[in-house]
Write an enzyme that holds these catalytic residues in place. Structure first.
Site, PDB file in Angstrom:
ATOM      1  N   ARG A  16       0.757  -1.183  -0.037  1.00 44.35           N
ATOM      2  CA  ARG A  16       0.044   0.080   0.076  1.00 44.35           C
ATOM      3  C   ARG A  16       0.667   1.083   0.045  1.00 44.35           C
ATOM      4  O   ARG A  16       0.582   2.253   0.610  1.00 44.35           O
ATOM      5  CB  ARG A  16      -1.088   0.094   1.104  1.00 44.35           C
ATOM      6  CG  ARG A  16      -2.064  -1.008   1.215  1.00 44.35           C
ATOM      7  CD  ARG A  16      -3.006  -0.907   2.442  1.00 44.35           C
ATOM      8  NE  ARG A  16      -2.433  -1.441   3.747  1.00 44.35           N
ATOM      9  CZ  ARG A  16      -3.098  -0.978   4.692  1.00 44.35           C
ATOM     10  NH1 ARG A  16      -3.823  -0.396   4.832  1.00 44.35           N
ATOM     11  NH2 ARG A  16      -2.088  -1.502   5.762  1.00 44.35           N
ATOM     12  N   LYS A  19      -0.822   4.523  -1.058  1.00 40.18           N
ATOM     13  CA  LYS A  19      -1.944   5.020  -0.156  1.00 40.18           C
ATOM     14  C   LYS A  19      -0.931   5.998   1.004  1.00 40.18           C
ATOM     15  O   LYS A  19      -1.382   6.936   1.402  1.00 40.18           O
ATOM     16  CB  LYS A  19      -2.758   3.726   0.729  1.00 40.18           C
ATOM     17  CG  LYS A  19      -3.265   4.353   2.048  1.00 40.18           C
ATOM     18  CD  LYS A  19      -3.622   2.933   2.925  1.00 40.18           C
ATOM     19  CE  LYS A  19      -4.207   3.327   4.257  1.00 40.18           C
ATOM     20  NZ  LYS A  19      -5.485   4.101   4.111  1.00 40.18           N
ATOM     21  N   GLY A 436     -22.818   4.717  11.741  1.00 39.74           N
ATOM     22  CA  GLY A 436     -22.090   3.764  12.888  1.00 39.74           C
ATOM     23  C   GLY A 436     -20.795   3.797  13.289  1.00 39.74           C
ATOM     24  O   GLY A 436     -20.730   3.722  14.468  1.00 39.74           O
ATOM     25  N   SER A 437     -19.842   4.264  12.429  1.00 35.56           N
ATOM     26  CA  SER A 437     -18.369   4.069  12.748  1.00 35.56           C
ATOM     27  C   SER A 437     -18.019   5.330  13.189  1.00 35.56           C
ATOM     28  O   SER A 437     -18.442   6.529  12.667  1.00 35.56           O
ATOM     29  CB  SER A 437     -17.335   3.352  11.638  1.00 35.56           C
ATOM     30  OG  SER A 437     -17.445   4.134  10.635  1.00 35.56           O
ATOM     31  N   ARG A 519      -8.162   5.027  -0.138  1.00 34.01           N
ATOM     32  CA  ARG A 519      -9.035   4.125   0.688  1.00 34.01           C
ATOM     33  C   ARG A 519      -8.893   2.758   0.107  1.00 34.01           C
ATOM     34  O   ARG A 519      -9.080   2.404  -1.013  1.00 34.01           O
ATOM     35  CB  ARG A 519     -10.560   4.620   0.587  1.00 34.01           C
ATOM     36  CG  ARG A 519     -11.323   3.454   1.214  1.00 34.01           C
ATOM     37  CD  ARG A 519     -11.217   3.144   2.711  1.00 34.01           C
ATOM     38  NE  ARG A 519     -12.463   2.647   2.995  1.00 34.01           N
ATOM     39  CZ  ARG A 519     -12.482   1.604   4.030  1.00 34.01           C
ATOM     40  NH1 ARG A 519     -11.502   1.396   4.727  1.00 34.01           N
ATOM     41  NH2 ARG A 519     -13.600   0.943   4.285  1.00 34.01           N
ATOM     42  N   CYS A 520      -8.186   1.670   0.720  1.00 37.12           N
ATOM     43  CA  CYS A 520      -8.071   0.290   0.408  1.00 37.12           C
ATOM     44  C   CYS A 520      -8.927  -0.534   1.220  1.00 37.12           C
ATOM     45  O   CYS A 520      -9.045  -0.255   2.579  1.00 37.12           O
ATOM     46  CB  CYS A 520      -6.797   0.041   0.535  1.00 37.12           C
ATOM     47  SG  CYS A 520      -5.428   1.100  -0.541  1.00 37.12           S
ATOM     48  N   GLU A 609     -24.215  -2.147  -6.369  1.00 28.59           N
ATOM     49  CA  GLU A 609     -23.345  -2.770  -7.404  1.00 28.59           C
ATOM     50  C   GLU A 609     -23.062  -4.116  -7.854  1.00 28.59           C
ATOM     51  O   GLU A 609     -22.534  -4.561  -8.713  1.00 28.59           O
ATOM     52  CB  GLU A 609     -21.763  -2.486  -6.702  1.00 28.59           C
ATOM     53  CG  GLU A 609     -21.504  -3.407  -5.459  1.00 28.59           C
ATOM     54  CD  GLU A 609     -20.445  -2.883  -4.738  1.00 28.59           C
ATOM     55  OE1 GLU A 609     -19.473  -3.529  -4.505  1.00 28.59           O
ATOM     56  OE2 GLU A 609     -20.351  -1.668  -4.531  1.00 28.59           O
ATOM     57  N   GLU A 669     -26.306   8.351   0.759  1.00 30.33           N
ATOM     58  CA  GLU A 669     -25.751   9.611   0.469  1.00 30.33           C
ATOM     59  C   GLU A 669     -26.277  10.403  -0.614  1.00 30.33           C
ATOM     60  O   GLU A 669     -26.935  10.052  -1.363  1.00 30.33           O
ATOM     61  CB  GLU A 669     -24.379   8.822  -0.210  1.00 30.33           C
ATOM     62  CG  GLU A 669     -23.249   9.873  -0.820  1.00 30.33           C
ATOM     63  CD  GLU A 669     -23.718  10.712  -2.291  1.00 30.33           C
ATOM     64  OE1 GLU A 669     -23.623  11.998  -2.417  1.00 30.33           O
ATOM     65  OE2 GLU A 669     -24.276  10.051  -2.954  1.00 30.33           O
ATOM     66  N   HIS A 698     -16.193  11.903   3.071  1.00 31.34           N
ATOM     67  CA  HIS A 698     -15.134  11.470   2.467  1.00 31.34           C
ATOM     68  C   HIS A 698     -14.308  12.634   1.967  1.00 31.34           C
ATOM     69  O   HIS A 698     -13.211  12.480   1.263  1.00 31.34           O
ATOM     70  CB  HIS A 698     -15.525  10.771   1.021  1.00 31.34           C
ATOM     71  CG  HIS A 698     -16.155   9.299   1.155  1.00 31.34           C
ATOM     72  ND1 HIS A 698     -17.509   9.134   1.540  1.00 31.34           N
ATOM     73  CD2 HIS A 698     -15.576   8.027   1.370  1.00 31.34           C
ATOM     74  CE1 HIS A 698     -17.795   7.843   1.749  1.00 31.34           C
ATOM     75  NE2 HIS A 698     -16.724   7.211   1.561  1.00 31.34           N
TER      76      HIS A 698
END
Length: 775
Positions: A16, A19, A436-437, A519-520, A609, A669, A698
């Protein structure tokens, strides 16, 4: 002699590296020169991995997104980013994320809208166009990569997004038609191809994946216009499609005057023979025979069985490649020191897929005897997976057959149960919550890492996680949120966390793939039948509820999202795997309810998706996807409120399926689209409650109270106030507390302003009624 090539390589680096280089630059800890040097080094490493190929992709590397790169390549930069100070790279990151490294708060702009790349979990920045959009060639970045490759002796094949796919992915910001812009865009592509030819480039790969979608006659005719014009350029065009089958576009492709065509032969195997027959005597056919979307080993012997006759017929006009860019798989399986050895034997990451290509190429060109040992090892691995008892669990398969339609039904219709929920929860108008997070701080990651490495005991880990949960709860109480969450400190990823506790899943340590920008994600590997040995979230949520009087929302990831964000089995229908997951989540929902949790959110961020790329095939997918969600969400009392969440998806065209999910509350969103995603509610009477996201998590930008009030007022034009929630558009794990506090504080102030206005409007209306009664 069959040739081998690649359509694209993972850009993030095996460790990464991209990143970390990006985030270091954004923090102001490195400069543009250092960032570009790191990019050059990564490209060099990736080309070295591919040096045995006959052609190597160049231009597939990006500092954020290849569609955004295309926007800058053709000079389509949003007007809001054109007049700002700084370099082109500054403007690039402003469009990508709303801010560049040196920007102050007053320099912030709205980031470009972001959505999924076809049916993958990769996000691209949506190009913006108007009737007046100008285009002009800006090829410096691509030419620099080609020159670097030339200096390193790389057999370069530039890769660019085709003009029609670019326009199809664009979004009109006025009443213009995207196709009307083609007459301005096409000369830019002609100029580019001529420039590439002057640089000595022999082949260019032009990606047009919209050819695997349903195209009307205008778009089909546009393909003739474009490629008749581009064929006049002195360069060989390899027209590449992937992610599906051509179907009614197959004849169209056969008529295009290109030097070669790439077909996804993993998803479109049934079309290979017809494409061979339609090929002209001078054209190349590239077959994507290695799955670029999944991580299972290819059955090389089976592929050779049908490929050998084609190779004999086409000779050096047959090229072999992965089905699509390897952007969607991890870099190197050899980095996995802890993954179960038996499962490792079933897998192939990007580097290993290129080795599979080499074996196929050598077998075709020199005979199977030249790779007899490699083919024997491959066959043994394929048999091992097919017969493993770890893959097949008869009890789980039986449980799926016992699912009936009643499992997906609530006890009462929405209008009856929502009244009970309002009475029990007693929330204000415009209730506030988060998705949530909360921020995954270095300390949280350190605790999880220490526990995983057995450096602290289970009791120590529990105590430390409870401390982090309490911190998140107290922060939410201080902010005055209405519905709290426990913050998910214990969760590494919204899918991986659940997969680690389900039988039938395996996990890599370094199997990262890019989701967007820096973002991975590390998708779990769904290798077998799924079951839930024990509760997964109950203890953490129950503890969080015990330390506050405010409602605590239980947080789960839904079965469709777990499926779509995993590397899934290719040996059984996706519906079967999804129902297995639904049964596991259903057990968790019922255990949360029994533990006293009255609000449960089941995220289905990835519902859209999974849609097939052809709309005619949507009903079948949506039937089993909605069925799986409903199986997981129901079986609870009417007073238990079920939420779901969807992020960064255009869902207007599947609104009926979303309504059929029958979640009591859906959060979505809408901030980047300026509430445009809510336009569908002008025609469709969505029956349940909805939280249109007003805080774009984001982007590092802090939205103002006024901005969020304005967004909610737009939402209120479509949805009654009594059915609106106020929330961010996604989880907050990637942000810092210093960003989250002011943004949420503004969000809550916005909700309070909206309540005051509603009270004032109510009082005014009541006064009018009373005055009318008196008169």
């Amino acid at each position: 002699m069959a040739l081998i090539h690649n359509l694209g390589f993972p850009r993030i680096g095996a460790q990464r590296e991209l990143k970390f280089a990006l985030e270091k630059f954004w923090r102001g800890e490195s400069n543009q020169t250092e960032l570009q040097n790191q990019a050059q080094q990564l490209r060099k490493q990736h080309w070295q991995v591919q040096q045995s190929l006959d052609f190597v992709p160049v231009g597939d590397f990006s500092l954020y997104d290849h569609v955004l790169d295309t926007s800058f390549l053709v000079g389509n930069v949003p007007e809001r980013a054109q007049q700002l100070s700084g370099s082109e790279l500054d403007n690039y990151f402003r469009v990508a994320r709303g801010r560049s490294a040196d920007d102050t708060p007053c320099q912030q702009i709205f980031a470009g809208e972001m959505t999924k790349w076809f049916d993958t979990n990769y996000h691209y920045i949506v190009p913006e166009v108007t009737a007046d959009t100008p285009f002009s060639l800006n090829s410096d970045n691509l030419i620099a990569q080609i020159e670097q490759a030339e200096q390193l002796g790389v057999k370069a094949k530039p890769v660019i997004v085709g003009p029609l796919t670019y326009l199809a992915l664009s979004k009109e910001k006025d009443a213009s038609s995207r196709l009307e812009l083609l007459q301005r865009l096409l000369p830019v592509y002609q100029q580019l191809l001529n420039q590439l030819s002057q640089k000595g480039v022999l082949w260019v790969q032009i990606d047009e994946p919209i050819l695997v979608t349903e195209l009307d006659s205008d778009w089909q005719n546009a393909f003739h216009t474009v490629y008749n014009a581009l064929s006049a350029c002195p360069i060989n065009i390899l027209l590449a499609t992937y992610f599906g089958t051509l179907q009614q576009n197959r004849q169209l492709v056969a008529e295009l005057p290109v030097a070669g065509f790439h077909l996804d032969a993993v998803r479109g195997r049934q079309e290979v023979e017809a494409c061979v027959e339609q090929l002209s005597c001078h054209q190349v056919l590239s077959l994507g025979v290695i799955d670029g979307r999944n991580i299972w080993k290819t059955d090389l012997n089976a592929v050779l069985d049908w490929l050998e006759p084609i190779s004999e017929s086409l000779g050096d006009r047959l090229w072999l490649a992965p089905s699509c860019s390897l952007l969607h798989v991890p870099v190197d399986l050899n980095s996995e020191a802890k993954l179960d050895a038996e499962i490792v034997n079933w897998l192939a990451f990007a580097k290993q897929k290129l080795l599979e290509l080499e074996v196929l190429g050598k077998a075709l060109n020199q005979g199977r005897d030249s790779v007899v040992n490699a083919l024997a090892d491959n066959a043994a691995a394929i048999r091992s997976r097919q017969t493993s008892s770890r893959v097949h669990n008869p009890a789980v398969k039986q449980a799926v057959t016992e699912v009936t339609s009643n499992w997906g039904q609530r006890l009462s219709p929405y209008d009856q149960r929502i009244a009970q929920q309002h009475q029990k929860l007693d929330l204000p108008l415009y209730p506030t919550t988060t998705i949530g997070s909360f921020p995954q701080t270095p300390e949280i990651r350190k605790i999880r890492r220490a526990f995983k490495n057995q450096q602290i005991s289970a009791n120590e880990y529990t105590d430390k996680m409870r401390s982090e949960i309490e911190y998140a709860v107290r922060e939410q109480e201080a902010l005055d949120l209405d519905v709290l969450v426990h913050g998910e400190a214990e969760r590494n990823d919204m899918v991986e966390y659940f997969g680690e506790q389900l039988d039938g899943y395996a996990f890599s340590q370094l199997g990262w793939v890019q989701s967007y920008g820096s973002r991975c994600v590390k998708p779990p590997i769904l290798f077998g039948d799924i079951s839930r040995p024990q509760p997964m979230t109950v203890a953490w949520t129950q503890y969080a509820q015990s330390i506050t009087d405010k409602p605590m929302k239980g947080m789960l990831t839904g079965p469709v999202t777990i499926l779509n964000w995993s590397f899934v089995r290719d040996d059984q229908p996706r519906r079967n795997s999804c129902l297995q997951l639904a049964l596991a989540i259903r057990q968790e929902v019922q255990d949360l309810e029994a533990a006293g949790v009255n609000i449960i959110q089941i995220d289905e961020a990835a519902l859209r998706e999974g849609l097939p790329l052809r709309q005619s095939e949507w009903p079948s997918y949506l039937d089993w996807a909605v069925e799986s969600y409903r199986v997981s969400a129901n079986g609870v009392a009417d007073t238990t409120q079920i939420h779901t969440h969807m992020c960064y998806s255009e869902f207007n065209d599947i609104i009926e399926a979303i309504a059929a999910m029958d979640a009591d509350v859906i959060t979505i969103e809408t901030s980047r689209s300026d509430m445009e995603l809510l336009d569908v509610f002008e025609q469709f009477d969505y029956p349940n409650e909805i939280g249109p996201g007003v805080y774009d998590i984001h982007s590092p930008n802090t939205p103002s109270v006024e901005q969020m009030v304005k967004l909610m007022e737009k939402a209120g034009q479509r949805i009654p106030a009594e059915r609106l929630w106020v929330n961010p558009d996604c989880g907050l794990k990637t942000r810092q507390w210093s960003e989250v506090r002011p943004a949420l504080s503004n969000m809550i102030d916005a909700a309070k302003q909206l309540r005051k206005r509603a009270d004032k409007d109510h009082d005014s209306a009541q006064s009018n009624i009373e005055s009318q009664c008196v008169s």
